[in-house]
Write a protein that holds these residues in place. Structure first.
Motif, mmCIF file in Angstrom:
data_model
loop_
_atom_site.group_PDB
_atom_site.id
_atom_site.type_symbol
_atom_site.label_atom_id
_atom_site.label_comp_id
_atom_site.label_asym_id
_atom_site.label_seq_id
_atom_site.Cartn_x
_atom_site.Cartn_y
_atom_site.Cartn_z
ATOM 1 N N LEU A 113 -3.476 5.060 5.547
ATOM 2 C CA LEU A 113 -2.294 4.204 5.409
ATOM 3 C C LEU A 113 -1.947 4.073 3.931
ATOM 4 O O LEU A 113 -2.810 4.223 3.065
ATOM 5 N N PRO A 114 -0.700 3.727 3.626
ATOM 6 C CA PRO A 114 -0.366 3.417 2.228
ATOM 7 C C PRO A 114 -1.228 2.246 1.739
ATOM 8 O O PRO A 114 -1.627 1.392 2.523
ATOM 9 N N VAL A 115 -1.494 2.211 0.449
ATOM 10 C CA VAL A 115 -2.406 1.224 -0.138
ATOM 11 C C VAL A 115 -2.004 -0.207 0.206
ATOM 12 O O VAL A 115 -2.854 -1.035 0.533
ATOM 13 N N ASP A 116 -0.723 -0.523 0.168
ATOM 14 C CA ASP A 116 -0.309 -1.905 0.457
ATOM 15 C C ASP A 116 -0.604 -2.268 1.912
ATOM 16 O O ASP A 116 -0.973 -3.400 2.205
ATOM 17 N N GLN A 117 -0.478 -1.302 2.828
ATOM 18 C CA GLN A 117 -0.802 -1.569 4.230
ATOM 19 C C GLN A 117 -2.315 -1.685 4.428
ATOM 20 O O GLN A 117 -2.781 -2.530 5.189
ATOM 21 N N GLN A 118 -3.079 -0.861 3.730
ATOM 22 C CA GLN A 118 -4.540 -0.962 3.801
ATOM 23 C C GLN A 118 -4.975 -2.367 3.380
ATOM 24 O O GLN A 118 -5.802 -2.993 4.034
ATOM 25 N N GLU A 119 -4.394 -2.834 2.295
ATOM 26 C CA GLU A 119 -4.760 -4.140 1.758
ATOM 27 C C GLU A 119 -4.498 -5.244 2.786
ATOM 28 O O GLU A 119 -5.350 -6.106 3.006
ATOM 29 N N LEU A 120 -3.341 -5.195 3.435
ATOM 30 C CA LEU A 120 -3.027 -6.201 4.453
ATOM 31 C C LEU A 120 -4.023 -6.156 5.605
ATOM 32 O O LEU A 120 -4.487 -7.200 6.080
ATOM 33 N N ILE A 121 -4.351 -4.963 6.075
ATOM 34 C CA ILE A 121 -5.305 -4.807 7.181
ATOM 35 C C ILE A 121 -6.659 -5.385 6.785
ATOM 36 O O ILE A 121 -7.282 -6.126 7.544
ATOM 37 N N TYR A 122 -7.143 -5.053 5.577
ATOM 38 C CA TYR A 122 -8.438 -5.572 5.129
ATOM 39 C C TYR A 122 -8.424 -7.090 5.013
ATOM 40 O O TYR A 122 -9.365 -7.754 5.431
ATOM 41 N N LEU A 123 -7.366 -7.630 4.435
ATOM 42 C CA LEU A 123 -7.292 -9.084 4.265
ATOM 43 C C LEU A 123 -7.244 -9.795 5.613
ATOM 44 O O LEU A 123 -7.934 -10.794 5.818
ATOM 45 N N LYS A 124 -6.440 -9.288 6.529
ATOM 46 C CA LYS A 124 -6.248 -9.954 7.819
ATOM 47 C C LYS A 124 -7.460 -9.778 8.741
ATOM 48 O O LYS A 124 -7.948 -10.745 9.324
ATOM 49 N N TYR A 125 -7.956 -8.560 8.879
ATOM 50 C CA TYR A 125 -8.949 -8.284 9.912
ATOM 51 C C TYR A 125 -10.380 -8.160 9.400
ATOM 52 O O TYR A 125 -11.314 -8.311 10.170
ATOM 53 N N PHE A 126 -10.571 -7.896 8.134
ATOM 54 C CA PHE A 126 -11.924 -7.816 7.601
ATOM 55 C C PHE A 126 -12.314 -9.104 6.889
ATOM 56 O O PHE A 126 -13.478 -9.458 6.833
ATOM 57 N N GLN A 127 -11.327 -9.782 6.301
ATOM 58 C CA GLN A 127 -11.594 -11.042 5.607
ATOM 59 C C GLN A 127 -11.191 -12.255 6.443
ATOM 60 O O GLN A 127 -11.410 -13.382 6.028
ATOM 61 N N ASP A 128 -10.560 -12.021 7.583
ATOM 62 C CA ASP A 128 -10.120 -13.095 8.483
ATOM 63 C C ASP A 128 -9.219 -14.119 7.804
ATOM 64 O O ASP A 128 -9.298 -15.309 8.083
ATOM 65 N N LEU A 129 -8.377 -13.648 6.894
ATOM 66 C CA LEU A 129 -7.419 -14.557 6.264
ATOM 67 C C LEU A 129 -6.236 -14.781 7.194
ATOM 68 O O LEU A 129 -5.831 -13.885 7.933
ATOM 69 N N LYS A 130 -5.681 -15.957 7.138
ATOM 70 C CA LYS A 130 -4.479 -16.273 7.911
ATOM 71 C C LYS A 130 -3.263 -15.710 7.174
ATOM 72 O O LYS A 130 -3.322 -15.463 5.971
ATOM 73 N N ASN A 131 -2.180 -15.521 7.906
ATOM 74 C CA ASN A 131 -0.967 -14.965 7.296
ATOM 75 C C ASN A 131 -0.506 -15.786 6.093
ATOM 76 O O ASN A 131 -0.072 -15.238 5.089
ATOM 77 N N GLY A 132 -0.617 -17.105 6.191
ATOM 78 C CA GLY A 132 -0.222 -17.974 5.083
ATOM 79 C C GLY A 132 -1.083 -17.754 3.843
ATOM 80 O O GLY A 132 -0.587 -17.779 2.719
ATOM 81 N N GLU A 133 -2.373 -17.533 4.069
ATOM 82 C CA GLU A 133 -3.280 -17.276 2.947
ATOM 83 C C GLU A 133 -2.959 -15.923 2.297
ATOM 84 O O GLU A 133 -2.999 -15.792 1.075
ATOM 85 N N ILE A 134 -2.643 -14.940 3.135
ATOM 86 C CA ILE A 134 -2.271 -13.625 2.613
ATOM 87 C C ILE A 134 -0.981 -13.742 1.816
ATOM 88 O O ILE A 134 -0.844 -13.158 0.742
ATOM 89 N N ALA A 135 -0.028 -14.515 2.340
ATOM 90 C CA ALA A 135 1.247 -14.717 1.644
ATOM 91 C C ALA A 135 0.998 -15.332 0.263
ATOM 92 O O ALA A 135 1.589 -14.907 -0.729
ATOM 93 N N GLN A 136 0.117 -16.320 0.208
ATOM 94 C CA GLN A 136 -0.232 -16.962 -1.065
ATOM 95 C C GLN A 136 -0.882 -15.950 -2.013
ATOM 96 O O GLN A 136 -0.519 -15.862 -3.181
ATOM 97 N N LEU A 137 -1.813 -15.188 -1.499
ATOM 98 C CA LEU A 137 -2.529 -14.196 -2.296
ATOM 99 C C LEU A 137 -1.594 -13.119 -2.841
ATOM 100 O O LEU A 137 -1.642 -12.774 -4.015
ATOM 101 N N LYS A 138 -0.712 -12.624 -1.984
ATOM 102 C CA LYS A 138 0.200 -11.544 -2.361
ATOM 103 C C LYS A 138 1.468 -12.058 -3.030
ATOM 104 O O LYS A 138 2.277 -11.269 -3.509
ATOM 105 N N GLN A 139 1.642 -13.371 -2.979
ATOM 106 C CA GLN A 139 2.832 -14.017 -3.547
ATOM 107 C C GLN A 139 4.122 -13.485 -2.920
ATOM 108 O O GLN A 139 5.066 -13.095 -3.596
ATOM 109 N N ILE A 140 4.103 -13.456 -1.572
ATOM 110 C CA ILE A 140 5.275 -13.050 -0.788
ATOM 111 C C ILE A 140 5.444 -14.043 0.361
ATOM 112 O O ILE A 140 4.501 -14.754 0.704
ATOM 113 N N PRO A 141 6.641 -14.112 0.967
ATOM 114 C CA PRO A 141 6.834 -15.030 2.093
ATOM 115 C C PRO A 141 5.948 -14.668 3.296
ATOM 116 O O PRO A 141 5.622 -13.491 3.502
#
Length: 165
Positions: A113-141
Motif C-alpha cells: 500500500l502507499p505509505v500514508d495508507q500503511q500508516e493508517l492501517i498500523y495506527l488503527k489495527y495494530f495500535q488500536d487507536l480510535k479514529n479521533g486519536e488518529i485524526a489528532q496524530l495526523k492533524q487531519i479531520p
C-alpha cells in the motif's frame, strides 16, 4: 501517572522521560517491528526515538498526547529507515527480477500500500487507536481519517483477493 511523567519530562526531567519511554516501551516496539519487520531495525528505531525524544520533548504542547507524540516521532523514524533500506535494495538488486511464487504474508501485503495508507492501517489495527486519536496524530479531520481508512481497506481487499492493485 502518565500525565505527571509527561509534564515532568517536557519540563526537562530526563529521569521522568526515561520512565515515560519505559512505560510505552512495548507499544513502541510493536509499532517499530510492524513497520520494519525485524528485531534489529526495531531496536535501532527505538534507540533513535530515545535520542530524538531527549532533544525535542520540550516541543510537546499537550502532555495528554505524549503517547501519540511518541508514536508519531517513531513512525517518522521508521519511514526514514524504510526509505534508506529501499534505496539500498534498489542499488544492489535493481537488475534482479523479483518473483512472487510464495504466498505473501499480511505484512507484505500491507507494505504494498502507499505509505500514508500503511500508516493508517498500523495506527488503527495494530495500535488500536480510535479514529479521533488518529485524526489528532495526523492533524487531519476525523472524517478524512474514516474515508482514507475505507479506501485503504478497499485496496487491501483487492490485494488479498486478486494479488494485484
Amino acid at each position: 501517572m502518565d500525565l505527571d511523567l509527561a509534564k515532568q519530562a517536557i519540563a526537562g526531567d530526563e529521569q521522568a522521560l526515561l520512565e515515560l519511554l519505559k512505560l510505552h516501551e512495548d507499544m513502541l516496539y510493536r509499532t517499530a517491528y510492524a513497520y520494519l519487520k525485524n528485531e534489529h531495525d526495531a531496536i535501532e528505531a527505538i534507540q533513535e526515538l530515545t535520542y530524538r525524544t531527549l532533544k525535542k520533548i520540550h516541543t510537546v504542547k499537550e502532555p495528554t498526547y505524549i503517547g501519540t507524540w511518541l508514536v508519531r516521532v517513531l513512525i517518522n523514524i521508521c519511514l526514514d529507515m524504510k526509505k534508506k533500506q529501499e534505496k539500498l535494495l534498489y542499488n544492489y538488486e535493481h537488475d534482479i527480477p523479483s518473483t512472487n511464487d510464495q504466498r505473501l504474508e499480511m505484512a507484505d501485503i500491507i507494505a504494498r500500500l502507499p505509505v500514508d495508507q500503511q500508516e493508517l492501517i498500523y495506527l488503527k489495527y495494530f495500535q488500536d487507536l480510535k479514529n479521533g486519536e488518529i485524526a489528532q496524530l495526523k492533524q487531519i479531520p476525523e472524517g478524512t481519517v474514516k474515508s482514507r481508512l475505507h479506501k485503504a481497506l478497499k485496496k487491501l481487499r483487492v490485494l488479498i483477493g486478486r494479488g494485484e492493485v
